[in-house]
Design a protein around this motif. Structure first.
Motif, short mmCIF file in Angstrom:
data_model
loop_
_atom_site.label_atom_id
_atom_site.label_comp_id
_atom_site.label_asym_id
_atom_site.label_seq_id
_atom_site.Cartn_x
_atom_site.Cartn_y
_atom_site.Cartn_z
N ALA A 157 0.33 -2.48 -7.66
CA ALA A 157 0.86 -2.35 -6.30
C ALA A 157 2.37 -2.57 -6.27
CB ALA A 157 0.14 -3.33 -5.36
N ARG A 206 -5.45 10.93 -7.91
CA ARG A 206 -5.77 10.90 -6.48
C ARG A 206 -5.53 9.50 -5.92
NH1 ARG A 206 -9.31 15.00 -4.57
NH2 ARG A 206 -10.26 14.55 -2.57
N ILE A 207 -5.87 8.50 -6.71
CA ILE A 207 -5.67 7.11 -6.29
C ILE A 207 -4.17 6.80 -6.22
CG2 ILE A 207 -5.98 4.70 -6.99
CD1 ILE A 207 -8.74 5.61 -8.18
N MET A 240 -1.54 8.75 -6.09
CA MET A 240 -0.73 9.53 -5.16
C MET A 240 -0.97 9.11 -3.71
SD MET A 240 -2.60 13.22 -5.35
CE MET A 240 -3.83 13.74 -4.15
N ALA A 241 -2.22 8.77 -3.38
CA ALA A 241 -2.50 8.32 -2.01
C ALA A 241 -1.82 6.98 -1.74
CB ALA A 241 -4.01 8.22 -1.80
N LEU A 242 -1.91 6.07 -2.73
CA LEU A 242 -1.27 4.76 -2.55
C LEU A 242 0.25 4.92 -2.42
CD1 LEU A 242 -3.30 2.67 -5.16
CD2 LEU A 242 -3.41 2.47 -2.67
N ALA A 300 1.91 7.53 -1.30
CA ALA A 300 2.22 8.10 0.02
C ALA A 300 2.15 7.02 1.10
CB ALA A 300 1.26 9.24 0.34
N MET A 301 1.12 6.15 1.02
CA MET A 301 1.01 5.04 1.98
C MET A 301 2.23 4.13 1.90
SD MET A 301 -2.83 3.71 1.34
CE MET A 301 -4.22 4.84 1.42
N ALA A 302 2.61 3.79 0.67
CA ALA A 302 3.73 2.86 0.47
C ALA A 302 5.01 3.46 1.04
CB ALA A 302 3.89 2.55 -1.01
N SER A 326 0.25 13.31 0.47
CA SER A 326 -0.16 13.54 -0.92
C SER A 326 -0.99 14.81 -1.03
CB SER A 326 -0.96 12.34 -1.43
OG SER A 326 -2.17 12.20 -0.74
N VAL A 364 -0.31 -2.14 -0.69
CA VAL A 364 0.93 -1.34 -0.63
C VAL A 364 1.35 -1.00 0.79
CG1 VAL A 364 0.53 -0.30 -2.90
CG2 VAL A 364 -0.19 0.92 -0.84
N ARG A 368 -4.72 9.79 6.78
CA ARG A 368 -4.82 10.92 5.85
C ARG A 368 -4.82 10.43 4.40
NH1 ARG A 368 -1.87 14.08 2.49
NH2 ARG A 368 -2.17 16.34 2.55
N GLU A 369 -3.94 9.50 4.09
CA GLU A 369 -3.81 9.02 2.71
C GLU A 369 -4.96 8.11 2.32
OE1 GLU A 369 -1.70 10.58 0.98
OE2 GLU A 369 -0.88 11.55 2.76
N LEU A 374 -7.39 8.63 -0.80
CA LEU A 374 -7.66 7.54 -1.73
C LEU A 374 -9.17 7.30 -1.89
CD1 LEU A 374 -6.39 5.09 -3.34
CD2 LEU A 374 -6.78 3.76 -1.28
#
Lengths: 430, 430
Positions: free
Chosen positions: A16, A75-76, A78-80, A82-84, A94, B57, B64-65, B69
């Motif tokens: 993280a 996938r994990i 890139m989503a994290l 994008a959230m960050a 993402s 994070v 969406r993200e 995830l």
């Protein structure tokens, strides 16, 4: 305003904290006025852990399903990521390889990109988003199945997207400061290269330098996409790989540039083995038969050397190098072909190393070869095989002298930096 | 030959051993002559672990993200399950929700299925494969983004696919043996129900029974897809949920069937709280204003009861129940609306329980209500609210008497099994 493609490897997004650090850097790039597309690998050891799981349920995991499994890793991350980024107030989205339009052939686990149609990515960045794209993955044109690109796949994704989006630069973030004149773990005085041509980088990559893979550099050269290899930990400028040095780079470099134009660096590789086919009849077709047997076994070979045949016997020896992993398969293939190719015996040697000197300058400097052999000789290193190209000279030696040999050559060609401090390593110290 | 859709929850595929056990069961179903489509959830605690990562994070992960995830969880389990099946010699292919044609609206984290176009799944099973489909996920029709279906999403995926494929049955594998006449953790003598109608199952689900969610049963009833809820550990026949009892089921059941036609079971729910709006002017529009304020806050309420107003004051009290999690939001919404709705005060009570008796038989048996209240009274349970439908009667009591109340009602309606052994629990013992 430019369009920048950035690629972050697994060690940069291992946890993280890493993801948040990378998010900050991305937001800075965006705020300085660029459109930003980010390609990201799976977090740290995720891919290895997934492969472990696969082997627990199936001795030989099916290729299609292994690709489906492994692509969950990006996938994990890139989503994290994008959230960050969004939690820093910057919009981000993402996209899977498929959504990003990375179209491949159908060869699971090592697919090749055949087209990139980045309509959704372009639309996303045009709306002001940072677009985060899963590296290493695509979708098969024929079967619509999910594919992975194999080793170094994320770098290739980044360069391919940069080409399709007509990006200004493709930044490859890694855990070292750039490409060095030699492996800094071996040569303490190795120097970070500020700029290197595609041609020299290709030779370094195929000679054992691991920072960029051959495949990715080849792609960048074909579409003329400048690559900037740099550390995600230090934030320092790294190594530019392009056709011509960028103006501001040459200005910075001054005198140093003169040397770098001659010799880019010394690479070494201890991942190969040597096969010698002893007592091959020196007549047309014999060599072809040997390498047909090898290629039928789907083995890529590197160097090939044939000795002058002894006049008394009419027999010659043929040696070649290949990845150690393919050694047993090669021996098996040759033994099977023994009746067709009338050779005496096979020798297999996995205690070898290859040392290569790379630089576009050497084609106009005949003294380079002599200086190279001279340096090795003074270091007491015996040469077993020699192979040359216009901008590279490689020798095979015993594996146990490789570090001495690399250091001797590095010093002999004036590549040593003036102080140890010039060699700065990124966060992980690797 | 029939087409069977099987759904396996996270506890059935929690680790490599679980995946291999499930793979064996699937291959048996296939070998007995059926086409098989499998819907699978993420392994064990994967989803919770991913949510943890997201919260590390980003304080409020973007919808969406978060969907991007979380959907990696099923991608992992489905690929591993396909590998495990293939290693048993049966061809299998895994498909994401998007690949399986699960088309949803664009509401991230709780999308609704609006269409299922299972062309690739049909083609895959027609070629002799077992098709493995990721539960819980789909793709938005409008944005092409990945969505998740929210709570119980995998069951809904299974039923929706069964409907679209015109399957003969949708088997929901879980870690208990089926639907019971009461929660067996509370009532030791609870009996597994062999068959239950969609209508009764819907009432049980909305009254606190957790084996099947309301949403999934509703979908199955609309498309008339028989559901078979059973244990992935024991392999015993479970509970059939359908319009009419299947012939072989009724033959097996004999006498027992008579009772089950009357009362299906007792459900209880301790997840709700009660709000009482005290001193509401008893005139048109006041109740509407209260529930408009609640619905504007996007809160779903369950029971509503209005007392007869006191003739002296012209004021009445209105009580309703709602999920505890929405309690604070409801109080806030009502306080805001206080000037518009001239009530005296608000009371909030989260120490309540709801006990419901469900059975299509009760609409033609007026004695049921009296027997129900009688049983509660003999157990010393005070009733705070009452609400009825044609096939259900629910009461609200203090939370601390709920177990006694459920047991008393279960016994009074002759639902107790003859021996404790009739209640068999699956592998995890939960």
């Amino acid at each position: 305003m430019g369009l920048v493609v950035q690629k972050y490897g697994g060690s940069s997004v291992a946890d993280a904290e890493g993801i948040k650090r990378v998010a900050k850097r991305i937001v800075e790039t965006k705020k300085s006025g660029n459109q930003v597309v980010v390609v990201v690998s799976a977090m740290g050891d995720t891919t290895d852990e997934l492969i472990d799981l696969a082997e627990q349920v199936s001795p030989i995991p099916a290729g299609r399903e292994l690709d489906m499994l492994l692509t969950s890793g990006e996938r994990i991350s890139m989503a994290l990521l994008a959230m960050a980024i969004k939690s820093l107030g910057q919009e981000a989205q993402s996209f899977t390889g498929s959504q990003a339009g990375v179209i491949t052939d159908s060869v699971h686990n090592k697919a090749r990109i055949i087209d990139v149609t980045p309509g959704r990515i372009q639309a996303s960045v045009d709306e002001g988003n940072v677009a985060i794209v899963a590296g290493f993955q695509g979708v098969s044109l024929d079967t619509k199945d999910i594919t992975t690109l194999g080793r170094g796949g994320s770098d290739t994704t980044a360069v391919a997207l940069a080409a399709a989006l007509n990006a200004d630069v493709c930044e490859i973030y890694t855990d070292v400061d750039g490409v060095f004149t030699a492996d800094p773990r071996v040569v303490k005085k190795a120097r970070k290269i500020d700029w290197i041509s595609f041609g020299d980088m290709l030779e370094l990559a195929s000679s054992g330098s691991k920072v960029l893979l051959h495949r990715c550099v080849e792609y960048a050269r074909r579409y003329n996409i400048p690559i900037h290899v740099r550390s995600s930990f230090s934030g320092l400028p790294g190594t530019w790989v392009s056709n011509e040095p960028l103006v501001h780079e040459t200005q910075q470099q001054g005198e140093q540039q003169v040397e770098q134009a001659l010799i880019s660096g010394v690479a070494h590789d201890t991942s190969e083995a040597k096969v010698t086919v002893v007592g091959v009849p020196d007549k047309p077709g014999e060599a072809a038969a040997i390498f047909r047997a090898i290629s039928d076994a789907e083995i890529n070979i590197d160097m090939i050397v044939q000795n002058v045949s002894a006049a008394s016997t009419g027999l010659t020896d043929i040696s070649f190098t290949l990845p150690k992993a393919d050694g047993p398969k090669a021996i098996e293939a040759l033994e099977k072909a023994r009746t067709a190719i009338a050779f005496d015996s096979l020798r297999y040697d996995d205690q070898i190393a290859k040392i290569s000197l790379v630089g576009a300058g050497m084609k106009t400097n005949p003294g380079v070869t002599a200086d190279f052999f001279d340096a090795l000789s003074r270091a007491g290193v015996n040469i077993e095989l020699i192979s040359t190209s216009e901008i590279r000279i490689s020798v095979v030696t015993r594996a146990d002298v490789v570090n001495d040999a690399v250091r001797a050559v590095h010093t002999a060609f004036g590549l040593d930096s003036d102080s140890d401090e010039a060699v700065v390593y990124g966060g992980t110290g690797r």
